[in-house]
Design a protein around this motif. Structure first.
Motif, mmCIF file in Angstrom:
data_model
loop_
_atom_site.group_PDB
_atom_site.id
_atom_site.type_symbol
_atom_site.label_atom_id
_atom_site.label_comp_id
_atom_site.label_asym_id
_atom_site.label_seq_id
_atom_site.Cartn_x
_atom_site.Cartn_y
_atom_site.Cartn_z
ATOM 1 N N ARG A 276 49.426 81.928 66.832
ATOM 2 C CA ARG A 276 49.309 82.619 65.550
ATOM 3 C C ARG A 276 48.817 81.681 64.446
ATOM 4 O O ARG A 276 48.254 82.126 63.457
ATOM 5 C CB ARG A 276 50.671 83.206 65.162
ATOM 6 N N LEU A 277 49.031 80.397 64.645
ATOM 7 C CA LEU A 277 48.503 79.428 63.699
ATOM 8 C C LEU A 277 46.979 79.449 63.695
ATOM 9 O O LEU A 277 46.351 79.167 62.667
ATOM 10 C CB LEU A 277 49.018 78.025 64.071
ATOM 11 N N THR A 278 46.389 79.773 64.821
ATOM 12 C CA THR A 278 44.930 79.798 64.975
ATOM 13 C C THR A 278 44.462 81.200 65.345
ATOM 14 O O THR A 278 43.513 81.365 66.106
ATOM 15 C CB THR A 278 44.506 78.799 66.058
ATOM 16 N N TYR A 279 45.112 82.206 64.802
ATOM 17 C CA TYR A 279 44.815 83.596 65.161
ATOM 18 C C TYR A 279 43.429 83.968 64.638
ATOM 19 O O TYR A 279 43.135 83.771 63.445
ATOM 20 C CB TYR A 279 45.868 84.514 64.557
ATOM 21 N N PRO A 280 42.535 84.503 65.479
ATOM 22 C CA PRO A 280 41.161 84.760 65.031
ATOM 23 C C PRO A 280 41.006 85.980 64.136
ATOM 24 O O PRO A 280 40.032 86.083 63.392
ATOM 25 C CB PRO A 280 40.404 84.953 66.359
ATOM 26 N N ASN A 281 41.947 86.929 64.187
ATOM 27 C CA ASN A 281 41.760 88.188 63.455
ATOM 28 C C ASN A 281 41.958 88.048 61.951
ATOM 29 O O ASN A 281 41.365 88.780 61.168
ATOM 30 C CB ASN A 281 42.711 89.255 63.997
ATOM 31 N N TYR A 282 42.826 87.139 61.529
ATOM 32 C CA TYR A 282 43.060 86.950 60.103
ATOM 33 C C TYR A 282 43.680 85.575 59.879
ATOM 34 O O TYR A 282 44.164 84.932 60.817
ATOM 35 C CB TYR A 282 43.977 88.033 59.522
ATOM 36 N N THR A 283 43.664 85.123 58.629
ATOM 37 C CA THR A 283 44.250 83.842 58.248
ATOM 38 C C THR A 283 45.496 84.094 57.403
ATOM 39 O O THR A 283 45.443 84.845 56.435
ATOM 40 C CB THR A 283 43.256 82.995 57.445
ATOM 41 N N ASP A 284 46.581 83.470 57.776
ATOM 42 C CA ASP A 284 47.834 83.591 57.037
ATOM 43 C C ASP A 284 48.170 82.211 56.469
ATOM 44 O O ASP A 284 48.752 81.369 57.147
ATOM 45 C CB ASP A 284 48.947 84.090 57.957
ATOM 46 N N GLN A 285 47.760 81.969 55.225
ATOM 47 C CA GLN A 285 47.963 80.660 54.620
ATOM 48 C C GLN A 285 49.445 80.336 54.422
ATOM 49 O O GLN A 285 49.848 79.177 54.543
ATOM 50 C CB GLN A 285 47.231 80.592 53.274
ATOM 51 N N ASP A 286 50.243 81.346 54.122
ATOM 52 C CA ASP A 286 51.682 81.101 53.962
ATOM 53 C C ASP A 286 52.297 80.636 55.269
ATOM 54 O O ASP A 286 53.148 79.725 55.291
ATOM 55 C CB ASP A 286 52.379 82.368 53.466
ATOM 56 N N TYR A 287 51.874 81.254 56.361
ATOM 57 C CA TYR A 287 52.385 80.843 57.676
ATOM 58 C C TYR A 287 51.925 79.427 58.010
ATOM 59 O O TYR A 287 52.699 78.617 58.537
ATOM 60 C CB TYR A 287 51.909 81.827 58.737
ATOM 61 N N LEU A 288 50.666 79.116 57.696
ATOM 62 C CA LEU A 288 50.141 77.774 57.970
ATOM 63 C C LEU A 288 50.937 76.721 57.207
ATOM 64 O O LEU A 288 51.318 75.686 57.766
ATOM 65 C CB LEU A 288 48.665 77.715 57.578
ATOM 66 N N LYS A 289 51.218 76.967 55.930
ATOM 67 C CA LYS A 289 51.987 76.010 55.136
ATOM 68 C C LYS A 289 53.395 75.841 55.698
ATOM 69 O O LYS A 289 53.892 74.721 55.844
ATOM 70 C CB LYS A 289 52.052 76.470 53.685
ATOM 71 N N ALA A 290 54.046 76.962 55.990
ATOM 72 C CA ALA A 290 55.418 76.887 56.510
ATOM 73 C C ALA A 290 55.454 76.154 57.842
ATOM 74 O O ALA A 290 56.376 75.366 58.108
ATOM 75 C CB ALA A 290 56.002 78.295 56.650
ATOM 76 N N PHE A 291 54.453 76.385 58.680
ATOM 77 C CA PHE A 291 54.418 75.730 59.998
ATOM 78 C C PHE A 291 54.254 74.221 59.834
ATOM 79 O O PHE A 291 55.012 73.431 60.422
ATOM 80 C CB PHE A 291 53.276 76.313 60.828
ATOM 81 N N LEU A 292 53.255 73.794 59.062
ATOM 82 C CA LEU A 292 52.992 72.360 58.925
ATOM 83 C C LEU A 292 54.109 71.632 58.183
ATOM 84 O O LEU A 292 54.285 70.424 58.360
ATOM 85 C CB LEU A 292 51.664 72.150 58.207
ATOM 86 N N LEU A 293 54.865 72.339 57.380
ATOM 87 C CA LEU A 293 55.990 71.715 56.682
ATOM 88 C C LEU A 293 57.204 71.530 57.584
ATOM 89 O O LEU A 293 57.989 70.603 57.387
ATOM 90 C CB LEU A 293 56.379 72.549 55.465
ATOM 91 N N THR A 294 57.372 72.397 58.569
ATOM 92 C CA THR A 294 58.633 72.413 59.326
ATOM 93 C C THR A 294 58.472 72.218 60.824
ATOM 94 O O THR A 294 59.476 72.231 61.530
ATOM 95 C CB THR A 294 59.363 73.745 59.087
ATOM 96 N N TYR A 295 57.243 72.039 61.325
ATOM 97 C CA TYR A 295 57.063 72.009 62.783
ATOM 98 C C TYR A 295 57.819 70.868 63.443
ATOM 99 O O TYR A 295 58.149 70.927 64.634
ATOM 100 C CB TYR A 295 55.575 71.930 63.130
ATOM 101 N N ARG A 296 58.116 69.803 62.683
ATOM 102 C CA ARG A 296 58.836 68.678 63.291
ATOM 103 C C ARG A 296 60.256 69.045 63.708
ATOM 104 O O ARG A 296 60.910 68.260 64.390
ATOM 105 C CB ARG A 296 58.895 67.508 62.309
ATOM 106 N N SER A 297 60.746 70.199 63.312
ATOM 107 C CA SER A 297 62.075 70.613 63.755
ATOM 108 C C SER A 297 62.051 71.165 65.174
ATOM 109 O O SER A 297 63.119 71.355 65.767
ATOM 110 C CB SER A 297 62.648 71.670 62.803
ATOM 111 N N PHE A 298 60.864 71.430 65.740
ATOM 112 C CA PHE A 298 60.816 71.926 67.122
ATOM 113 C C PHE A 298 59.698 71.289 67.948
ATOM 114 O O PHE A 298 59.561 71.604 69.124
ATOM 115 C CB PHE A 298 60.670 73.457 67.156
#
Length: 693
Positions: A276-298
């Protein structure tokens, strides 16, 4: 012949012996159940139970080498001149089994021991005969041999990422996919990850995180070699409730989404979150920010790099040439654009991941260089190199101010400074510069999992710990300056000076963290119990102090401070304790997983707090450093809690009220007011260009 489990002198089991040695009906039922159970234990699981072929049965029950050729065992007369097969004794598992002198009444063998046409007898439906023909002991006296270990696929090594650009290039021989991946597509996600990510288990040796990539294997070779038509590519798994959950309006505390907004992800597998981070149908900037801020937790930064490369080098389904061209245009190219944008945003906004991991930089530079050198499909990759060179260095971004900094107020005395040698305005300024320097260094990963309170907190959350230490140092400094003053009028003057510094920090420089440090010192038990000093304090100063306390009050989760903070324009240093309280509440009140899925809704809430912290890290203060004042503030007077309290008891013994008579109080207030005014006049003479409000 066998009697109660003992063998006679004969070495060959004759048809009459077999007939006499039949078990009771109870024993037959047990044998039937056990043989059927062993029959179902093969590598194929319950599906093999439907097979009645002799080779399948022997492969599961008696043939350790899994030879597909049926093994014939002669148990009857010597047919065709072959030598009778010598049988091993079969021990009885029933001590009450009938002896040779008491054959079962329901025996119906004719003693021929062969088939009607005289050929070697085939397996009949009787479970005991089946076991006897195979020459095995009853199951409770032998354990089924363990299946042979599957050979590990050979590691594929690449000298360059250039060989991985697509399915049409010549790839090294890829190992065959695990059997359960190709046939039934029923393999676990762990098997798929293990196969595609360089032979590493998705949750690593520790069981909770993917392993790290290696320079040799690169970790993406096998994914490219997979056939997409078989559905083995990890990002081709369809969405389902078992791998991806979206937030619904029925969820507690969730606000309804606007019709045009992308669906908010609630939980998902690791592969689905990256997909979903690289989903081709649309871009979700809020999701991208949240992912890159917190991905180190998993996952780790190198894990994320590995997954993005697997996503970038997606296989092309084997079909017609026109269909392949359509797939490249409408699916592969948009996905590669998304991956490139993720890389660019990662380097631009979160370059500290690369600053702290040179190997991560090496992997990315090799990928970028080889992809561009081989004529990569995406021109956007050409800009990432400049982003990496600009933003991937450990340099503080210089802020350009549109006006000059205010003129510093240098102390007029030389040598060792004291509290009275520094103008309150300059104390507030230098405290603010110190606080901001610490605050801007806080990284998002320090806010994950309450890292500042864990055993390895010095490594996981160094900058938050530095802020906490600074808070305690300033608070203790306030306490030490007051309790070591000579008399009560001097103590009142010191209290007045610190309240003035706190006011300037909060109202002039938006430094609420330093303001809270001073308030914490003034409300320390060693100071708060000094009733005489608080009564003598000028009413105007007391009113200012109470206003600051109300602003930073903890009541209703800092509701007053939060409302005021949103009206402030940067630069600003919020009170860090507010955010640490929020993060603690989220961590303690929400689980990391929903079932087996990663709870991304929790990470989104954490990201909202981290974004609030980051909002005030971007704009620095336009102030000049005064070295002599900085040296003083870096070497503050401090006392331990016990020492400070003992000095406080020396001022007002335990049990004393410290209450003043009205006349005495009035006289002391007048004395204190005059001394404070005199101090202000002296400072005005020292610094004629500055005045204390």
């Amino acid at each position: 012949m066998y009697t109660n489990g003992a063998s006679t002198s004969g070495g060959t089991l004759t048809p009459s012996d077999k007939k006499i040695n039949r078990l009771s009906s109870f024993g037959k039922k047990m044998a039937s159940n056990i043989v059927q159970t062993n029959h179902n234990k093969g590598p194929g699981g319950p599906a093999l139970a439907k097979s009645n072929s002799k080779s399948d049965l022997m492969s599961e029950m008696g043939n350790d080498n899994h030879n597909p050729t049926p093994i014939k065992r002669s148990v009857g007369p010597n047919v065709g001149g072959s030598k009778p097969t010598e049988r091993k004794p079969i021990p009885s598992f029933n001590n009450n089994a009938p002896s040779s002198n008491n054959p079962p009444e329901d025996s119906s063998h004719d003693g021929s021991g062969g088939s009607p046409n005289g050929s070697s007898p085939s397996m009949n439906d009787d479970p005991l005969d089946r076991a006897m023909e195979l020459g095995i002991a009853p199951p409770q006296f032998m354990e089924a041999p363990p299946p042979p270990p599957e050979p590990e696929p050979p590691a594929i090594q690449f000298t360059s990422y250039q060989t991985l650009r697509g399915n049409t290039v010549n790839l090294p021989p890829a190992p065959a996919p695990p059997e359960n991946l190709v046939k039934g597509r029923s393999a676990s996600r762990a098997d798929v990850f293990n196969f595609q990510l360089g032979g590493l288990h998705p949750f690593g040796p520790g069981g909770d995180r993917p392993g790290l990539p290696t320079r040799e294997g690169r970790g993406i070779s096998r994914a490219v070699a997979l056939d997409a038509d078989n559905g083995d590519y990890i990002f081709s798994v369809p969405d389902s409730d078992s791998n991806l959950i979206f937030i619904s309006e029925k969820d507690d505390g969730e606000t309804p989404q606007n019709p045009g907004e992308p669906k908010r992800i609630k939980a998902g597998t690791l592969a689905k979150l990256v997909e979903r981070l690289t989903y081709p149908n649309y871009t979700d900037q809020d999701y991208l920010k949240a992912f890159l801020l917190t991905y180190r937790s998993f996952m780790t930064p190198q894990d994320l790099m590995r997954f993005l490369m697997v996503r970038y080098y997606m296989p092309i389904p084997k079909t017609t040439q026109a269909a392949e061209a359509d797939f490249i245009k409408n699916v592969q190219t948009p996905i590669r654009l998304r991956v490139s944008n993720v890389f660019k945003g990662w380097i631009r906004d979160y370059s500290y991941d690369f600053e702290e991991d040179p190997e991560l930089v090496t992997h990315f530079e090799e990928f970028l260089r080889d992809e561009l050198a081989s004529g990569g499909q995406l021109k956007i990759l050409g800009n990432i190199g400049s982003y990496q060179s600009k933003h991937g260095e450990s340099k503080v971004r210089r802020h350009v101010f549109n006006k000059t900094a205010p003129k510093p107020i240098f102390p007029v005395v030389s040598g060792k400074l004291s509290l009275w040698d520094i103008h309150p305005e300059e104390i507030a300024r230098q405290l603010t510069l110190q606080e901001y320097d610490l605050y801007r260094k806080i990284k998002p990963w320090e806010c994950l999992g309450q890292a500042w309170s864990k055993e390895n907190k010095e490594k996981q959350s160094p900058n938050i710990l530095a802020m906490i230490k600074r808070f305690n140092d300033v608070s203790n400094w306030v306490v030490a300056e007051i309790v070591t003053a000579e008399d009560e009028i001097t103590r009142v003057s010191v209290m007045n000076r610190f309240i003035e510094v706190a006011r300037r920090c909060a109202r002039v420089y938006n430094n609420f963290n330093a303001c809270m440090e001073i308030i914490a010192g003034l409300t320390n038990s060693s100071i708060y119990r000094l009733k005489r000093e608080w009564d003598i304090l000028p009413p105007k100063t007391n009113e200012t102090f109470q206003g600051l306390r109300e602003l930073l009050s903890r009541e209703h989760n800092f509701v007053n401070f939060r409302a005021h903070l949103h009206t402030c324009n940067p630069p600003c240093i919020p009170y860090l304790g507010v955010y640490l309280t929020d993060l603690t509440f989220i961590e303690d009140g929400t689980s990391d997983k929903i079932g087996e899925l990663i709870n991304f809704d929790k990470r989104r809430k954490v990201a909202a707090v981290v974004l609030e912290i980051q909002r005030y890290q971007q704009t620095p203060y336009n102030l000049e450093v005064v070295d002599t004042v900085m040296d003083y503030l870096n070497n503050l007077k401090n006392l331990s809690d016990d020492e400070a309290y003992q000095k406080s008891l020396a001022i007002i013994p335990r049990g004393a009220t410290g209450k003043l008579a009205p006349k005495e109080l009035k006289e002391l207030q007048k004395v204190a007011k005059n001394k404070i005014k005199q101090l202000q006049k002296d400072e005005a003479a020292k610094y004629p260009s500055y005045e204390i409000d």
